[in-house]
Scaffold this motif. Structure first.
Motif: not given
Length: 45
Positions: A11-28
Motif C-alpha cells: 500500500l505504501t509503495c502504491v501511494l508513493l507511486a501515485v504521488a510521483v506519477w501526479t507530480v512528474l506526470g506519466p513517464p515519457q
C-alpha cells in the motif's frame, strides 16, 4: 502479522507511486528512447 506487514508495504509503495506519477506526470522516457534513435539513423541515411 506478516500479511499485515506485506499489505502495508504494498500500500505504501502504491501511494508513493501515485504521488510521483501526479507530480512528474506519466513517464515519457519509458517507451521514448528507441524512437528518436531510429529517426536519427533514418535521417542520417
Amino acid at each position: 502479522m506478516r500479511k499485515r506487514l506485506v499489505a502495508w508495504t504494498i500500500l505504501t509503495c502504491v501511494l508513493l507511486a501515485v504521488a510521483v506519477w501526479t507530480v512528474l506526470g506519466p513517464p515519457q522516457y519509458a517507451s521514448g528512447p528507441h524512437l528518436p534513435s531510429r529517426n536519427v539513423t533514418a535521417a542520417a541515411r
